[in-house]
Design a protein around this motif. Structure first.
Motif, PDB file in Angstrom:
ATOM      1  N   ASP A  80       0.820  -1.211   0.000  1.00 42.26           N
ATOM      2  CA  ASP A  80       0.000   0.000   0.000  1.00 42.26           C
ATOM      3  C   ASP A  80       0.855   1.263   0.000  1.00 42.26           C
ATOM      4  OD1 ASP A  80      -2.482  -1.311  -0.006  1.00 42.26           O
ATOM      5  OD2 ASP A  80      -2.377  -1.626   2.155  1.00 42.26           O
ATOM      6  N   ALA A  81       1.923   1.273   0.803  1.00 41.03           N
ATOM      7  CA  ALA A  81       2.743   2.480   0.949  1.00 41.03           C
ATOM      8  C   ALA A  81       3.427   2.880  -0.356  1.00 41.03           C
ATOM      9  CB  ALA A  81       3.792   2.263   2.036  1.00 41.03           C
ATOM     10  N   LEU A  82       3.730   1.911  -1.216  1.00 39.81           N
ATOM     11  CA  LEU A  82       4.402   2.221  -2.478  1.00 39.81           C
ATOM     12  C   LEU A  82       3.459   2.818  -3.514  1.00 39.81           C
ATOM     13  CD1 LEU A  82       6.689  -0.920  -2.829  1.00 39.81           C
ATOM     14  CD2 LEU A  82       7.468   1.438  -2.560  1.00 39.81           C
ATOM     15  N   HIS A  83       2.169   2.563  -3.372  1.00 39.26           N
ATOM     16  CA  HIS A  83       1.217   3.078  -4.359  1.00 39.26           C
ATOM     17  C   HIS A  83       0.386   4.240  -3.814  1.00 39.26           C
ATOM     18  CE1 HIS A  83      -1.009   2.912  -8.111  1.00 39.26           C
ATOM     19  NE2 HIS A  83      -2.125   3.056  -7.404  1.00 39.26           N
ATOM     20  N   TYR A  84      -0.155   4.061  -2.621  1.00 40.51           N
ATOM     21  CA  TYR A  84      -0.997   5.114  -2.033  1.00 40.51           C
ATOM     22  C   TYR A  84      -0.115   6.009  -1.160  1.00 40.51           C
ATOM     23  CZ  TYR A  84      -4.362   1.630  -3.548  1.00 40.51           C
ATOM     24  OH  TYR A  84      -5.065   0.707  -4.296  1.00 40.51           O
ATOM     25  N   VAL A  85       0.765   6.729  -1.832  1.00 39.16           N
ATOM     26  CA  VAL A  85       1.817   7.483  -1.138  1.00 39.16           C
ATOM     27  C   VAL A  85       1.239   8.570  -0.239  1.00 39.16           C
ATOM     28  CG1 VAL A  85       3.850   8.924  -1.469  1.00 39.16           C
ATOM     29  CG2 VAL A  85       3.443   6.978  -2.972  1.00 39.16           C
ATOM     30  N   LEU A  86       0.176   9.204  -0.657  1.00 42.30           N
ATOM     31  CA  LEU A  86      -0.397  10.290   0.138  1.00 42.30           C
ATOM     32  C   LEU A  86      -1.114   9.764   1.375  1.00 42.30           C
ATOM     33  CD1 LEU A  86      -1.729  12.754  -2.579  1.00 42.30           C
ATOM     34  CD2 LEU A  86       0.539  12.555  -1.550  1.00 42.30           C
ATOM     35  N   LEU A  87      -1.544   8.514   1.364  1.00 46.15           N
ATOM     36  CA  LEU A  87      -2.153   7.913   2.551  1.00 46.15           C
ATOM     37  C   LEU A  87      -1.096   7.367   3.508  1.00 46.15           C
ATOM     38  CD1 LEU A  87      -5.153   5.953   0.957  1.00 46.15           C
ATOM     39  CD2 LEU A  87      -5.199   8.179   2.091  1.00 46.15           C
TER      40      LEU A  87
END
Length: 207
Positions: A168-175
């Motif tokens: 998730d952290a690699l794609h949803y960077v703003l979250l």
């Protein structure tokens, strides 16, 4: 701002070309993909995408982001990018990987493994450091099947295992601006009980 791209079979029959509310409909599953840290093909050198953008200086990064998304405000992009450059461990990791790959004026291919699982307590909600999320591969060392093996120079993309803690952290960077660990298949609660995806992120939102 994502490091990874999204892959899906999109159903355009109910897309934005029909009057009414916008719909984004897919068939099958969604996958996240990541490629070479450095742009290799002519098109990527001219207009790098995703993780490749982060190796450039701040102004060049904004220029490339606006090329791909001209409707976005430059001032907003500059603020978001500035925050990520300071706080996100993946930004530091990929930029460092680019710097050390240059030897005697020539770029060499480095291989880095983003480890799927770590020695720390997966029940923590604080962000990992760059040294906790990655290992430089030496002598063809093997990891787990869920690890992400990155190259500084490679003309291919790879799918990221959905059980990887950084999925998730690699794609949803703003979250996940600090690169926080996501759910893994072995995630557990403070009492040691297995935690589902929904339980993990519900608890994360509470904290």
């Amino acid at each position: 701002m994502s490091f990874t791209s999204l892959g899906a079979k999109i159903d355009t029959s109910v897309g934005n070309n029909i009057n009414g509310a916008y719909n984004f409909r897919i068939h099958g599953t969604i996958c996240h993909r990541i490629g070479s840290i450095l742009p290799v093909t002519e098109s990527d050198i001219a207009h790098p995408k995703f993780v490749q953008i982060y190796i450039y200086d701040s102004a060049a990064q904004i220029d490339q982001r606006q090329y791909h998304s001209p409707q976005l405000e430059r001032s907003v992009l500059e603020k978001i990018q500035s925050i990520l450059m300071e706080t996100n461990p993946f930004v530091h990791l990929f930029r460092t990987m680019d710097q050390i790959s240059w030897e005697k004026g020539q770029s060499i291919d480095l291989t880095l493994r983003l480890v799927a699982e770590g020695p720390w307590d997966l029940r923590r909600y604080n962000a990992p450091t760059a040294s906790e999320i990655a290992v430089l591969i030496m002598n063809n060392e093997e990891g787990t099947s869920r690890d992400i093996v990155l190259h500084t120079r490679a003309n291919f993309q790879q799918n990221i295992n959905e059980y990887h803690r950084s999925y998730d952290a690699l794609h949803y960077v703003l979250l996940f601006p600090h690169g926080e660990n996501g759910w893994t298949i072995d995630a557990s609660s403070l009492s040691g009980e297995h935690v589902t995806v929904m339980q993990w992120y519900s608890n994360r939102l509470i904290y």
